[in-house]
Design a protein around this motif. Structure first.
Motif, PDB file in Angstrom:
ATOM      1  N   LYS A 167       0.810  -1.221   0.000  1.00 39.69           N
ATOM      2  CA  LYS A 167       0.000   0.000   0.000  1.00 39.69           C
ATOM      3  C   LYS A 167       0.845   1.274   0.000  1.00 39.69           C
ATOM      4  O   LYS A 167       0.507   2.234  -0.673  1.00 39.69           O
ATOM      5  N   GLU A 228      -7.125   4.590  11.403  1.00 40.61           N
ATOM      6  CA  GLU A 228      -7.779   4.393  12.701  1.00 40.61           C
ATOM      7  C   GLU A 228      -7.412   3.055  13.325  1.00 40.61           C
ATOM      8  O   GLU A 228      -7.309   2.927  14.531  1.00 40.61           O
ATOM      9  N   SER A 293     -11.308   2.392   9.683  1.00 32.39           N
ATOM     10  CA  SER A 293     -12.161   2.407  10.871  1.00 32.39           C
ATOM     11  C   SER A 293     -12.745   1.002  11.043  1.00 32.39           C
ATOM     12  O   SER A 293     -12.633   0.169  10.146  1.00 32.39           O
ATOM     13  N   LEU A 295     -15.710   0.001  10.845  1.00 34.41           N
ATOM     14  CA  LEU A 295     -16.662  -0.278   9.768  1.00 34.41           C
ATOM     15  C   LEU A 295     -15.958  -0.595   8.446  1.00 34.41           C
ATOM     16  O   LEU A 295     -16.322  -1.512   7.711  1.00 34.41           O
ATOM     17  N   GLU A 296     -14.901   0.158   8.159  1.00 33.36           N
ATOM     18  CA  GLU A 296     -14.169  -0.065   6.913  1.00 33.36           C
ATOM     19  C   GLU A 296     -13.435  -1.402   6.927  1.00 33.36           C
ATOM     20  O   GLU A 296     -13.383  -2.120   5.933  1.00 33.36           O
ATOM     21  N   GLU A 299     -15.946  -4.061   6.271  1.00 36.99           N
ATOM     22  CA  GLU A 299     -16.354  -4.103   4.870  1.00 36.99           C
ATOM     23  C   GLU A 299     -15.302  -4.812   4.010  1.00 36.99           C
ATOM     24  O   GLU A 299     -15.615  -5.654   3.173  1.00 36.99           O
TER      25      GLU A 299
ATOM     26  N   PHE B 204      -8.653   9.783   7.823  1.00 39.08           N
ATOM     27  CA  PHE B 204      -9.742   9.500   6.895  1.00 39.08           C
ATOM     28  C   PHE B 204      -9.322   9.278   5.439  1.00 39.08           C
ATOM     29  O   PHE B 204     -10.151   9.265   4.548  1.00 39.08           O
ATOM     30  N   ASP B 205      -8.041   9.114   5.227  1.00 38.28           N
ATOM     31  CA  ASP B 205      -7.536   8.710   3.918  1.00 38.28           C
ATOM     32  C   ASP B 205      -8.035   9.594   2.770  1.00 38.28           C
ATOM     33  O   ASP B 205      -8.537   9.098   1.757  1.00 38.28           O
ATOM     34  N   GLN B 227     -19.536   2.322   1.690  1.00 29.97           N
ATOM     35  CA  GLN B 227     -19.761   2.596   3.112  1.00 29.97           C
ATOM     36  C   GLN B 227     -18.604   3.401   3.702  1.00 29.97           C
ATOM     37  O   GLN B 227     -18.791   4.308   4.502  1.00 29.97           O
ATOM     38  N   SER B 228     -17.430   3.004   3.286  1.00 28.01           N
ATOM     39  CA  SER B 228     -16.227   3.639   3.790  1.00 28.01           C
ATOM     40  C   SER B 228     -16.167   5.116   3.366  1.00 28.01           C
ATOM     41  O   SER B 228     -15.831   5.993   4.166  1.00 28.01           O
ATOM     42  N   TYR B 231     -18.655   7.078   5.414  1.00 24.72           N
ATOM     43  CA  TYR B 231     -18.187   7.247   6.791  1.00 24.72           C
ATOM     44  C   TYR B 231     -17.118   8.328   6.882  1.00 24.72           C
ATOM     45  O   TYR B 231     -17.164   9.218   7.736  1.00 24.72           O
ATOM     46  N   ARG B 232     -16.152   8.260   5.953  1.00 22.25           N
ATOM     47  CA  ARG B 232     -15.036   9.208   6.016  1.00 22.25           C
ATOM     48  C   ARG B 232     -15.480  10.625   5.672  1.00 22.25           C
ATOM     49  O   ARG B 232     -15.021  11.593   6.282  1.00 22.25           O
TER      50      ARG B 232
END
Lengths: 480, 367
Positions: A167, A228, A293, A295-296, A299, B204-205, B227-228, B231-232
């Protein structure tokens, strides 16, 4: 691995060389007592050793420049040294060389969060760069396994990578500027906190030039805000082919994990015996880590696990907290130690196109049978950077040579399938003589011409990177 | 009478260079304008995708392949060039279509560069014809490669002065499933840099931040899974939304906004020369002020300023002691960098002389 014979004239001038260095530098900077220089006789490729003529450990860029200038004037070969953790012999001295080490230069010079850069002296260790900014939730991304010990100077010289570069990229992608001292003793500032190079990208070619173009004493590095959180998932498969296909499917699905690590059965077994991480006894194991996060992460892990399930995994283990994540990483992080427990080993570092993974692993096991030496595979699968560990017995006569011959065959195989000899460790002396497998004489000539520009006398780390016969006329050309 | 030479084969190109004594200018898609007075090598004869492995995130292509063609092939597999190459035709008032060789030779990186890296960071391998007429390879087609010196990086952004790039291999990335952009309006350049910096310095990228000088709007982009992104976007909005006017653009609207930034639509219709100024992001507002810019784009969180200036005007004197550099992209043959360090200039000239001893490639370019 052969090294050029030391120059007798230079050896005979040792007292004079040391005297000149002493006259120009503080007393404790120059070391020439054989009992002390012995500590610098090798790096992490410890099968090869040779104490240097003298060691210089400067406190400042100016002292590095002074030492280089004297060596250049007296035609003395110089071997730059960071923390001495090279696995490729990048810091191996010759008997007629002076080591210039940056270990005493380890200050943070500037933390600039607004421009997201940190400026450090290059003797600083990789991990302590992150250490300087982590309280403010920032980090320095390249994370070689030796990050606790290795110095930024060596990271720049070898363009080091790490598990998370899928990454975040390797050193070169995170290096924005350097202070470079040339062999002539000139101090150059190249790049800085601005993003694009002015003129030709000299920074790009200095990074990864294995200490052959100059000594980097300061570096401006890109720092990033921490995500996060991060969590891994562990998956076991019945064959290397299936694990390889799973890696490819994850990448094609648009998920970009921060790391995809691979271990094969010999490595899994050795690791289990050593660390007891509770890994399944299967043919191939993947550890895939994602960030974000809660949630991420959820997912992304859902997507990854859905893909994995189509490959009939024998084990799927999803970490739900830091403790579970730690247990999943435990085995991977102790893999090298575990293999070392069984035997002496040689760690290779070739990179291959990911699609060739199953074929290359099969050929390695065939070669293993031919040479009669065991091999374990643990590597960064997302970017095809392999680390076959060949086990041998250093005390058994001929075993090291057999191991090296086996290693050479594996590296040739990497090149044959469209890959390269080294993905993150560097060429050093270890892969020097295999360079002609990957490059034509003209390709190598183009690279050597860059060294001609920076170091016309070929004094800086000259017996590395290129095959000795290809550099001989240049090294001999230097008037002694 | 000047001539244009065009070759379908790398070997023919090499033979041409071996024989060639006089200077030639190298053209790709001719998006930067061409001086027809000089002989030229037209690279568009070398065209086509040579290898594409979506599962390995790598592609190999001949350098004359158009950027459009490359992006179409990638799109079919849901992938893209993450450094988002700049498209300058409209801003430069030229027709023509960028080639992948031109993109890498000029290190043409767009808005996502601040997070994803520049064109040079994605270039994995090159084949080129050097000034002797030899075909040289460096790098490869794998993502991690430290075998020998990184001439790949040296070629990226060398503007054709070191050799004729014939083939490039590069890293590609998945196209994000969703995107959104926060538009913060009614702010001046220094506030914009503060907002952009604050946005990047979160978990938050954020992957692109740019400011439109005339419109007084800052744009902050998020990409990823749906979703991501939601959210961000919300998280950053909550962080920034103190007495500010913020709008959210989703998916197509977000993409359209960044397409405009990538093509410099805000200054396309203006006359004058197109300048690209690269500085430390926090120095951006100072440059805007010193140049008295009423329009332009401040990209890369302030680190890159695109502006149109009256022909003949130069930025270099204004930069003064501010570290960075500037180039005038409208200059057809005299394009120069503002390098002021003689020691570095000496090294660069010496390298150029080794690669092109006859001095035939793009003379006058890069100083």
């Amino acid at each position: 691995m052969e090294m050029p014979a030391p120059d007798q004239f230079t050896l005979s001038r040792k007292a004079e060389i040391v005297a000149r260095l002493r006259a120009a530098l503080p007393a404790d900077v120059v070391i020439d007592d054989p009992a002390e220089t012995r500590a610098y006789e090798c790096d992490a490729l410890s099968a090869y050793r040779c104490p240097p003529l003298a060691v210089v450990l400067p406190y400042s860029t100016e002292e590095v420049a002074t030492a280089l200038k004297i060596c250049n004037e007296m035609n003395v070969p110089v071997v730059p040294r960071g923390a001495g953790t090279s696995l490729a012999g990048g810091a191996l001295p010759t008997a007629d060389s002076v080591i210039i080490g940056v270990a005493r230069m380890n200050e943070v010079l500037e933390c600039d969060y607004k421009n997201r850069v940190i400026r450090v002296q290059t003797g600083r260790t990789n991990l302590s760069v992150t250490g300087a900014v982590e309280e403010d939730d920032f980090f320095y991304a390249p994370d070689p396994s030796s990050q606790l010990a290795c110095a930024i100077a060596g990271n720049i010289a070898m363009n080091s990578g790490g598990a998370h570069c899928l990454k975040y990229g390797v050193t070169s992608n995170n290096l924005m500027g350097v202070k470079l001292v040339t062999m002539q003793g000139d101090i150059l500032d190249i790049g800085g906190s601005h993003l694009d190079a002015d003129g030709l990208d000299l920074l790009g070619v200095i990074c990864g030039s294995e200490g052959q173009l100059g000594i980097v004493t300061e570096a401006t590095l890109r720092i990033l805000h921490k995500p996060e959180g991060a969590l891994p998932v562990l998956m076991g498969f019945e064959s290397n082919e299936v694990a390889g296909a799973c890696v490819s499917d994850i990448i094609r699905a648009g998920v970009l994990p921060v790391a995809i690590e691979f271990m094969d059965r010999p490595c899994i077994r050795a690791t289990e015996a050593f660390a007891g991480a509770g890994y399944p006894d299967c043919e191939a194991l993947l550890i895939v880590e994602v960030e974000g996060s809660d949630l991420e992460i959820e997912e992304q892990l859902d997507k990854i696990l859905d893909i994995a399930k189509t490959h009939n995994p024998v084990e799927l283990r999803r970490a739900s907290d830091a403790a579970e994540a730690g247990r999943i990483w435990l085995g991977r992080k102790s893999a090298f130690g575990a293999m070392g427990q069984i035997n002496d080993y040689m760690c290779l570092d070739g990179t291959i196109p990911v699609s060739q993974l199953p074929y290359v692993l099969r050929r390695i096991s065939e070669l293993s049978a031919e040479f009669g030496l065991d091999v374990g595979n643990v590597f960064h699968a997302g970017d095809g950077n392999m680390h076959p560990l060949i086990l041998y017995n250093a005390n058994k006569e001929g075993d090291l040579e057999k191991c090296e011959a086996f290693g050479a065959e594996i590296l040739k195989l990497c090149v044959e399938v469209g890959g390269c000899l080294t993905g993150e460790h560097g060429v050093g002396i270890e892969k020097r003589d295999l360079m002609s497998v990957q490059f034509s004489a003209l390709d190598l000539e183009a690279q050597m011409q860059i060294k001609d520009v920076f170091d016309p006398k070929w004094l800086l780390n000259a017996a590395k990177v290129f095959p000795l016969d290809a550099t001989q006329s240049r090294r001999d050309g230097c008037p002694k | 009478m000047s001539q244009a030479f065009k070759f379908k084969d790398e070997q023919d190109l090499a033979s041409f260079v071996q024989e060639r004594v006089d200077p030639v200018f190298i053209t790709g898609g001719q998006t930067r304008g061409v001086d027809l007075k000089h002989d030229r090598v037209d690279m568009t004869g070398l065209s086509g995708v040579v290898d594409y492995e979506p599962g390995a995130l790598t592609m190999v292509a001949k350098t004359g392949t158009t950027l459009h063609q490359i992006e179409e092939v990638l799109k079919a597999e849901g992938q893209q060039l993450a450094f988002e190459p700049t498209i300058l035709n409209t801003a430069l008032g030229t027709s023509g279509a960028s080639t992948i060789g031109g993109v890498f030779a000029t290190n043409a990186s767009g808005p996502r560069r601040i997070q994803a890296g520049a064109a040079r960071d994605f270039l994995l391998g090159v084949r080129y014809v050097d000034g002797h007429g030899n075909v040289i390879r460096n790098g490869g087609r794998v993502m991690k490669n430290v075998t020998g010196y990184d001439i790949v990086k040296l070629m990226a952004g060398s503007w054709g002065t070191l050799g004729l790039l014939s083939e490039v291999s590069f890293k590609v990335l998945p196209m994000p499933a969703a995107q959104a952009t926060l538009v913060i309006s009614g702010i001046n350049a220094d506030v914009a840099v503060d907002v952009m910096t604050a946005s990047l310095n979160t978990a938050f990228d954020v992957n692109s931040v740019a400011y439109d000088i005339a419109a007084k709007c800052a744009y902050v982009r998020f990409e990823g899974f749906e979703q991501s992104v939601k959210y961000r976007t919300k998280s950053l909005m909550d962080t920034l939304a103190v007495d500010r006017e913020i709008a959210v653009l989703e998916n197509d609207d977000s993409a359209a906004a960044w397409s405009n930034i990538r093509m410099l639509s805000a200054i396309s219709n203006q006359g004058g020369d197109l300048w690209k100024i690269s500085v430390r992001p926090t120095d951006g507002p100072q440059i805007v002020q010193k140049l008295g810019l009423a329009s332009g784009i401040m990209d890369w969180s302030g680190g890159l300023i695109w502006a149109k200036l009256d022909a003949g005007k130069t930025v270099r004197d204004i930069l003064g002691d501010i570290p960075g550099h500037a180039i005038n992209l409208s200059a057809k043959t005299g394009l120069k960098f503002s390098n002021t360090n003689p020691a570095l200039t000496h090294l660069q000239s010496a390298i150029r002389e080794k690669f092109d001893p006859k001095g035939i490639f793009n003379p006058g370019l890069m100083g």
